[in-house]
Write a protein that holds these residues in place. Structure first.
Motif, PDB file in Angstrom:
ATOM      1  N   PRO A 146       0.835  -1.211   0.000  1.00 23.28           N
ATOM      2  CA  PRO A 146       0.000   0.000   0.000  1.00 23.28           C
ATOM      3  C   PRO A 146       0.860   1.246   0.000  1.00 23.28           C
ATOM      4  N   PRO A 147       0.482   2.262  -0.766  1.00 23.53           N
ATOM      5  CA  PRO A 147       1.310   3.481  -0.874  1.00 23.53           C
ATOM      6  C   PRO A 147       1.585   4.146   0.460  1.00 23.53           C
ATOM      7  N   GLU A 148       0.629   4.088   1.379  1.00 20.42           N
ATOM      8  CA  GLU A 148       0.846   4.771   2.650  1.00 20.42           C
ATOM      9  C   GLU A 148       1.924   4.088   3.498  1.00 20.42           C
ATOM     10  N   HIS A 149       2.316   2.891   3.108  1.00 24.09           N
ATOM     11  CA  HIS A 149       3.355   2.170   3.848  1.00 24.09           C
ATOM     12  C   HIS A 149       4.718   2.245   3.172  1.00 24.09           C
ATOM     13  N   GLN A 150       4.829   3.002   2.104  1.00 24.46           N
ATOM     14  CA  GLN A 150       6.106   3.155   1.416  1.00 24.46           C
ATOM     15  C   GLN A 150       6.662   4.548   1.672  1.00 24.46           C
ATOM     16  N   ARG A 151       7.958   4.602   1.959  1.00 21.89           N
ATOM     17  CA  ARG A 151       8.605   5.865   2.279  1.00 21.89           C
ATOM     18  C   ARG A 151       9.989   5.941   1.618  1.00 21.89           C
ATOM     19  N   ILE A 152      10.399   7.165   1.301  1.00 19.86           N
ATOM     20  CA  ILE A 152      11.769   7.457   0.876  1.00 19.86           C
ATOM     21  C   ILE A 152      12.382   8.357   1.944  1.00 19.86           C
ATOM     22  N   ARG A 153      13.561   7.987   2.386  1.00 15.14           N
ATOM     23  CA  ARG A 153      14.215   8.743   3.451  1.00 15.14           C
ATOM     24  C   ARG A 153      15.180   9.760   2.841  1.00 15.14           C
ATOM     25  N   PHE A 154      14.894  11.052   3.078  1.00 20.65           N
ATOM     26  CA  PHE A 154      15.805  12.112   2.668  1.00 20.65           C
ATOM     27  C   PHE A 154      16.863  12.262   3.761  1.00 20.65           C
ATOM     28  N   GLU A 155      18.132  12.267   3.354  1.00 16.61           N
ATOM     29  CA  GLU A 155      19.224  12.418   4.311  1.00 16.61           C
ATOM     30  C   GLU A 155      20.219  13.447   3.792  1.00 16.61           C
ATOM     31  N   ALA A 156      20.737  14.248   4.725  1.00 13.11           N
ATOM     32  CA  ALA A 156      21.781  15.217   4.406  1.00 13.11           C
ATOM     33  C   ALA A 156      22.857  15.130   5.463  1.00 13.11           C
ATOM     34  N   GLY A 157      24.102  15.398   5.083  1.00  7.64           N
ATOM     35  CA  GLY A 157      25.229  15.351   6.003  1.00  7.64           C
ATOM     36  C   GLY A 157      25.857  16.724   6.164  1.00  7.64           C
ATOM     37  N   GLY A 158      26.576  16.879   7.283  1.00  2.85           N
ATOM     38  CA  GLY A 158      27.278  18.120   7.536  1.00  2.85           C
ATOM     39  C   GLY A 158      26.389  19.241   8.033  1.00  2.85           C
ATOM     40  N   ILE A 159      25.174  18.927   8.451  1.00  6.04           N
ATOM     41  CA  ILE A 159      24.236  19.954   8.916  1.00  6.04           C
ATOM     42  C   ILE A 159      23.396  19.364  10.038  1.00  6.04           C
ATOM     43  N   SER A 160      23.152  20.171  11.083  1.00  6.94           N
ATOM     44  CA  SER A 160      22.372  19.687  12.222  1.00  6.94           C
ATOM     45  C   SER A 160      20.963  20.229  12.241  1.00  6.94           C
ATOM     46  N   SER A 161      20.727  21.309  11.528  1.00  2.00           N
ATOM     47  CA  SER A 161      19.377  21.861  11.475  1.00  2.00           C
ATOM     48  C   SER A 161      19.187  22.533  10.132  1.00  2.00           C
ATOM     49  N   GLY A 162      17.962  22.529   9.670  1.00  3.28           N
ATOM     50  CA  GLY A 162      17.644  23.111   8.388  1.00  3.28           C
ATOM     51  C   GLY A 162      16.292  22.628   7.933  1.00  3.28           C
ATOM     52  N   SER A 163      16.021  22.743   6.650  1.00  2.00           N
ATOM     53  CA  SER A 163      14.715  22.332   6.138  1.00  2.00           C
ATOM     54  C   SER A 163      14.854  21.786   4.719  1.00  2.00           C
ATOM     55  N   TRP A 164      13.762  21.116   4.287  1.00  2.00           N
ATOM     56  CA  TRP A 164      13.713  20.524   2.953  1.00  2.00           C
ATOM     57  C   TRP A 164      12.657  21.235   2.114  1.00  2.00           C
ATOM     58  N   ARG A 165      12.931  21.329   0.806  1.00  3.64           N
ATOM     59  CA  ARG A 165      11.955  21.865  -0.120  1.00  3.64           C
ATOM     60  C   ARG A 165      11.867  20.933  -1.317  1.00  3.64           C
ATOM     61  N   LEU A 166      10.647  20.431  -1.569  1.00  7.23           N
ATOM     62  CA  LEU A 166      10.425  19.473  -2.653  1.00  7.23           C
ATOM     63  C   LEU A 166       9.483  20.085  -3.666  1.00  7.23           C
ATOM     64  N   ASP A 167       9.970  20.221  -4.879  1.00  5.88           N
ATOM     65  CA  ASP A 167       9.181  20.777  -5.977  1.00  5.88           C
ATOM     66  C   ASP A 167       8.594  22.135  -5.596  1.00  5.88           C
ATOM     67  N   GLY A 168       9.389  22.932  -4.831  1.00  8.36           N
ATOM     68  CA  GLY A 168       8.971  24.280  -4.465  1.00  8.36           C
ATOM     69  C   GLY A 168       8.155  24.362  -3.200  1.00  8.36           C
ATOM     70  N   ARG A 169       7.863  23.211  -2.557  1.00  9.10           N
ATOM     71  CA  ARG A 169       7.070  23.218  -1.336  1.00  9.10           C
ATOM     72  C   ARG A 169       7.950  22.859  -0.148  1.00  9.10           C
ATOM     73  N   LEU A 170       7.831  23.627   0.936  1.00  7.74           N
ATOM     74  CA  LEU A 170       8.590  23.329   2.152  1.00  7.74           C
ATOM     75  C   LEU A 170       8.007  22.111   2.841  1.00  7.74           C
ATOM     76  N   LEU A 171       8.921  21.225   3.302  1.00  4.33           N
ATOM     77  CA  LEU A 171       8.538  20.043   4.062  1.00  4.33           C
ATOM     78  C   LEU A 171       8.959  20.230   5.500  1.00  4.33           C
ATOM     79  N   LYS A 172       8.170  19.735   6.431  1.00  6.52           N
ATOM     80  CA  LYS A 172       8.482  19.878   7.842  1.00  6.52           C
ATOM     81  C   LYS A 172       9.576  18.885   8.213  1.00  6.52           C
ATOM     82  N   PRO A 173      10.735  19.338   8.744  1.00  7.03           N
ATOM     83  CA  PRO A 173      11.792  18.407   9.159  1.00  7.03           C
ATOM     84  C   PRO A 173      11.366  17.593  10.363  1.00  7.03           C
ATOM     85  N   VAL A 174      11.748  16.343  10.366  1.00  2.00           N
ATOM     86  CA  VAL A 174      11.404  15.437  11.463  1.00  2.00           C
ATOM     87  C   VAL A 174      12.678  14.788  11.959  1.00  2.00           C
ATOM     88  N   ALA A 175      12.875  14.799  13.261  1.00  2.00           N
ATOM     89  CA  ALA A 175      14.082  14.194  13.839  1.00  2.00           C
ATOM     90  C   ALA A 175      13.915  12.707  14.001  1.00  2.00           C
TER      91      ALA A 175
END
Length: 769
Positions: free
Chosen positions: A673-702
C-alpha cells in the motif's frame, strides 16, 4: 611355390626344422634365390636410397615432449602423438644385456655371422613350407629393420608381396655393408613395435615394467622379446613363448610363476592394448608444459626452477589439506623474478585435491577482489589528487548507476569514519576505495589497468564503481605481473617462460614515486593492523609488500606481493565457482604466499634490500588537526607535502544531500500500500535546516536512537538531517535549505509506480448550481 616358401615370416621355430635329406635341396634353393635377387636388382626399379644410421637416429621422434627447468632438470613429459607411444632413443649400451641376448637367441641366432640374409634359415623356411611343418622363419633382424625403415616394405594387414620380399633382402644386404652390427641392433630395438601402440624398447620398459631398458631382468627381457613375435597375443601365449626363450638360455627356473608376472605386466595396457599408464617421468609442471610444448619429441628448457616449483606445489597442497573442512579444492601459484621477468614457479592446480586438475588456475579468469586497490590509489597519488595522508570518509555511501544504486560495504560490515589513504589501503577498506574511484573515474582506472596487461573484456563504464572492489575478471598471471611493475618502480614488461625467449623489454607504466609510496603502504604492518592485526601471514622475515583480496561470496581468495627480487601470486578457491566457507585472504592464500616468498629468499645468497625512495619523493612529519590519526612520518610526491592535515581537506564532509542521489530512479512496489512506502531524505554536515520538494517546504522530522519520530529540531548523530517522505510518481527536485532558507544543495530524482495514477481533477465550481 608360395612366396613364403623362400622368405618365411616370423613364426615358431623347431630345432630340427631342416632334415639331412633336405640339405641338397637347400643348397640348390640358395643358389636359385641369389640369382633371382641379382636379376631383380638390375632389371627392376626396386632400389631404395639407404639412410645413414645417424640420420635415422636424428629423425626419430618421441611421442612425448619434455619440459626441463632452467638447470636442465626434467620437470614434465606430455604425450603429443596420439597414434604411437614412443619415448626417447636409447643407445645399445643402455639396453640390458639380458634383452640383447634374448633377442638374438630368439629372433636371429646367426645375426653376428650373416650379411643380412640367413640363407640357412631361408632354406629351412622353404623346406618347412613344402612339407607343411612349422619353422622359425627366415626374416633376420636386419631384414625386419629394412621393413621398419621403408614404408613401402612395412608389413601391415597382409603379407608382403614377392617383389617386396626381394627388395627387403636387397635393403638388408645394403644395411649390412654400410652399418655396423651394433647400429642395426640399436635401431631395431628403438623402432620395432611391441604391444598395441608401444613402439621401441624404451616405451615398452617404462609402461610394462616401470623402469629404464638398462634395468630389465632376464624374465622381463623374455616377455619383451615374446611380444615382438605376437604383439597382441593373449597373456597365456606370451607366457608360453617367453618360457621357451628362457629355456633356450638355460634359465628354466625363471618360468616359475611367469604367467602371473606376465599377466600383471600386460594389465598395464587396457582393452585393445591401449596404454593406460602414461609415464614415470616427473609431473611437476603439466599446465606450463601444455602451454609451451607443441611437437612430438620437442625438448624445451624453461625458466622454471625445479626446487621452487616443487616447494610451491607442496605448500599449496599442505594448505588445502589443512582447509578441507572449508570447501576448498583448487589453487594456483606463480613466482616471477622481478628483474628478468623469468617465471620461477607455475603451479596451475592442486592436482589430487582438485576435481578439475586440467584447468590452469594461473590463466583462469576470476574476480579480483581487493587486489586492484593498489593500482587505484597509485593513480590518484600519481595525478596528485590525493596523498598517502589524505583523509577519506569510511561511511555509508550510495552511488547511482545505470542498473540502480551501488551501495558498497566493508568486509567487516563496519565503518571506521575518517581514515587516511595509508590506512584505507593497508586495511583494505572498501568504501574509501569507491570514493577514490569517484575521483579517478572508472574510465581512467580501466585505461591504467589495460596498460598493466590485464586485458579486461569490457569498458570502464561497464564495470562502474564496482571496479574499485575488483568486479573485473582477471588472471593470476596478469595480476602478479602487474604487482611486479610496482616492484620495478612502475616499469612494466611481459614475462618469460622459456630460456630461448628473448629478454623482456621494460616500459614506463606508472610513476616511480607513486609506486614507491604504494609499496611502502603495502609493507606497513601498522597500516593494515585495523583489519588484520599486527601479526599475521602477511609478515615475512625480509621486506615485502603484499595485498590480499576476496571476491563476492568468498569464491576467490588472493594474496599477491613482492620483495626487492621476487613477486609471488597465490589464488585459492574452486574451479567450479562454488564459494568457500569462512575463508579470507589472510587465512586462505596468504599462508601459502608467505611460505613461498620465504623459501625463495632462504635460497638467495644475495643481501636483501629495502627499496630506497626515488628522486621526487619527500619524507615529511605530519599530524592531524582533529587527531583523526596519530602523528607519523609520511611520504609525499614533491609539491604535495603537508605538515598539518586538516579535516576540511578531506572528502565527503561538506554539507550535501546524501540520499536520494542525483538522477536516482525509485520504483514503487505495487503490492505494498502506498501509505506504507517511504523514501528517506538524508543530508550530512548539517544539524538543522529544512527541505523543499518541488517548491514546497517540508516539515523536518528528527530521528531518535530508538527510531521514534519527534517534532524537535533535527540534530542527528554525525550531523545528519533526515526526513521520511511518502513518494509520489513523477520527476522531483529536492532542495536542502539552511535556517535562512538559503539553498545549500539540490538533487533531481524520479519516482515510478507500477501504474501511475493521475491526480483527481479539481471540481469545476462554475458548473455548480
Amino acid at each position: 611355390m608360395n612366396q613364403n616358401a623362400i622368405f618365411g615370416d616370423i613364426g615358431d621355430h623347431d630345432k630340427n626344422a631342416v632334415s639331412p635329406e633336405g640339405q641338397g635341396y637347400r643348397q640348390h634353393l640358395k643358389r636359385w634365390s641369389l640369382t633371382v635377387v641379382m636379376l631383380l636388382a638390375f632389371s627392376t626399379n626396386q632400389a631404395h636410397a639407404l639412410q645413414k644410421f645417424a640420420d635415422v637416429q636424428q629423425e626419430f621422434r618421441s611421442s612425448e615432449a619434455s619440459l626441463y627447468d632452467r638447470k636442465g632438470q626434467l620437470l614434465q613429459e606430455i604425450r603429443l602423438n596420439p597414434h604411437e607411444r614412443r619415448l626417447s632413443w636409447v643407445a645399445l649400451e643402455d639396453v640390458s644385456p639380458a634383452l640383447r641376448n634374448a633377442l638374438v637367441a630368439s629372433e636371429d641366432r646367426r645375426f653376428y655371422q650373416h650379411s643380412g640374409v640367413d640363407w640357412n634359415a631361408v632354406a629351412a623356411a622353404a623346406w618347412g613350407n613344402l612339407w607343411n611343418s612349422r619353422t622359425r622363419g627366415a626374416s633376420t633382424i636386419t631384414m625386419q629393420l629394412a621393413g621398419l625403415l621403408d614404408d613401402d616394405l612395412r608389413r601391415r594387414t597382409s603379407p608382403r608381396s614377392f617383389s617386396q620380399k626381394l627388395s627387403q633382402v636387397m635393403v638388408a644386404q645394403l644395411l649390412e655393408r654400410n652399418w655396423r652390427k651394433d647400429q642395426i641392433l640399436e635401431a631395431y630395438l628403438n623402432l620395432v613395435s611391441f604391444r598395441g601402440e608401444l613402439v621401441g624398447i624404451h616405451a615398452l620398459s617404462r609402461v610394462l615394467f616401470g623402469k629404464h631398458p638398462s634395468g630389465l631382468s632376464q624374465r622381463e627381457a623374455a616377455i619383451a622379446v615374446a611380444l615382438i613375435r605376437g604383439p597382441n597375443a593373449t597373456p597365456a601365449r606370451v607366457t608360453e613363448r617367453a618360457c621357451r626363450i628362457l629355456q633356450e638360455q638355460h634359465a628354466s627356473q625363471e618360468c616359475k610363476d611367469l604367467e602371473s608376472f606376465a599377466l600383471l605386466a600386460l594389465a598395464r595396457t587396457g582393452s585393445n592394448s591401449e596404454v593406460i599408464v602414461t609415464t614415470t617421468a616427473p609431473q611437476l609442471a603439466p599446465h606450463l608444459a601444455r602451454r609451451l610444448l607443441r611437437t612430438p619429441g620437442q625438448s624445451l628448457r624453461s625458466t622454471l626452477d625445479a626446487g621452487v616449483q616443487r616447494f610451491a606445489t607442496d605448500a599449496l597442497q599442505r594448505q588445502l589439506a589443512a582447509l578441507t573442512d572449508r570447501n576448498i579444492q583448487d589453487g594456483a601459484i606463480i613466482a616471477i623474478d622481478n628483474a628478468s621477468g623469468d617465471v620461477l614457479a607455475w603451479v596451475g592446480s592442486s592436482a589430487t585435491f582438485s576435481r578439475a586438475a586440467d584447468v590452469d588456475g594461473v590463466l583462469a579468469l576470476r574476480q579480483a577482489g581487493s587486489t586492484l586497490k593498489p593500482f587505484l590509489y597509485e593513480l590518484a597519488i600519481e595525478k596528485r589528487w590525493m596523498t598517502a595522508a589524505s583523509l577519506l570518509n569510511d561511511a555509508a555511501i550510495n552511488l547511482p548507476t545505470a542498473s540502480g544504486l551501488y551501495i558498497p560495504q566493508n568486509y567487516d560490515k563496519q565503518f571506521k569514519g575518517l581514515v587516511s589513504v595509508r590506512t584505507a589501503l593497508g586495511s583494505s577498506l572498501n568504501i574509501p576505495a569507491v570514493r577514490t574511484l569517484v575521483t579517478v573515474t572508472p574510465t581512467a582506472f580501466f585505461e591504467r589497468l589495460q596498460q598493466l596487461g590485464f586485458q579486461l573484456r569490457e569498458s570502464g563504464d561497464y564495470y562502474g564503481y564496482s571496479l574499485a572492489l575488483g568486479s573485473a575478471d582477471i588472471s593470476l598471471l596478469a595480476l602478479t605481473n602487474a604487482y611486479r611493475a610496482l616492484a620495478n618502480q612502475g616499469r612494466y614488461s611481459g614475462i618469460r617462460t622459456a630460456l630461448s625467449d628473448p629478454p623482456v623489454k621494460m616500459s614506463k607504466a606508472m610513476d616511480a614515486g607513486a609506486t614507491f609510496i604504494i609499496g611502502n603502504i603495502l609493507s606497513d604492518r601498522s597500516a593494515r593492523s585495523r583489519t588484520f592485526g599486527l601479526e599475521n601471514a602477511l609478515s615475512t622475515r625480509v621486506w615485502t609488500a603484499v595485498k590480499t583480496g576476496t571476491s563476492k561470496d568468498m569464491r576467490d581468495n588472493w594474496a599477491v606481493g613482492y620483495s626487492d627480487r621476487y613477486t609471488v601470486g597465490v589464488w585459492v578457491g574452486n574451479a567450479s565457482g562454488l564459494p568457500m566457507w569462512d575463508v579470507s585472504g589472510v587465512t586462505g592464500a596468504a599462508p601459502i604466499w608467505q611460505e613461498v616468498m620465504q623459501y625463495l629468499h632462504s635460497r638467495d645468497q644475495l643481501r636483501q634490500h629495502i627499496p630506497q625512495k626515488p628522486d621526487g619523493v619527500i619524507e615529511q612529519a605530519i599530524r592531524y588537526e582533529d587527531k583523526a590519526e596519530a602523528p607519523r612520518q609520511e611520504y609525499f610526491l614533491a609539491g604535495t607535502e603537508q605538515a598539518v592535515i586538516r579535516t576540511a581537506k578531506s572528502d565527503d564532509i561538506g554539507i550535501a544531500i546524501r540520499y536520494p542521489t542525483p538522477g536516482m530512479l525509485v520504483a514503487l512496489d505495487p503490492d505494498i500500500p502506498p501509505e506504507h512506502q517511504r523514501i528517506r531524505f538524508e543530508a550530512g554536515g548539517i544539524s538543522s535546516g529544512s527541505w523543499r520538494l518541488d517548491g514546497r517546504l517540508l516539515k523536518p522530522v528528527a530521528q531518535t536512537k530508538a527510531g521514534k519520530k519527534t517534532s524537535q529540531p533535527i540534530s542527528a548523530q554525525n550531523q545528519q538531517l533526515a526526513l521520511d517522505w511518502m513518494p509520489w510518481p513523477g520527476r522531483h527536485v529536492l532542495e536542502l535549505l539552511d535556517e535562512k532558507q538559503t539553498v545549500l544543495d539540490q538533487v533531481r530524482f524520479e519516482v515510478r509506480g507500477a501504474v501511475e495514477k493521475e491526480m483527481p481533477p479539481k471540481p469545476d465550481r462554475r458548473s455548480r448550481k
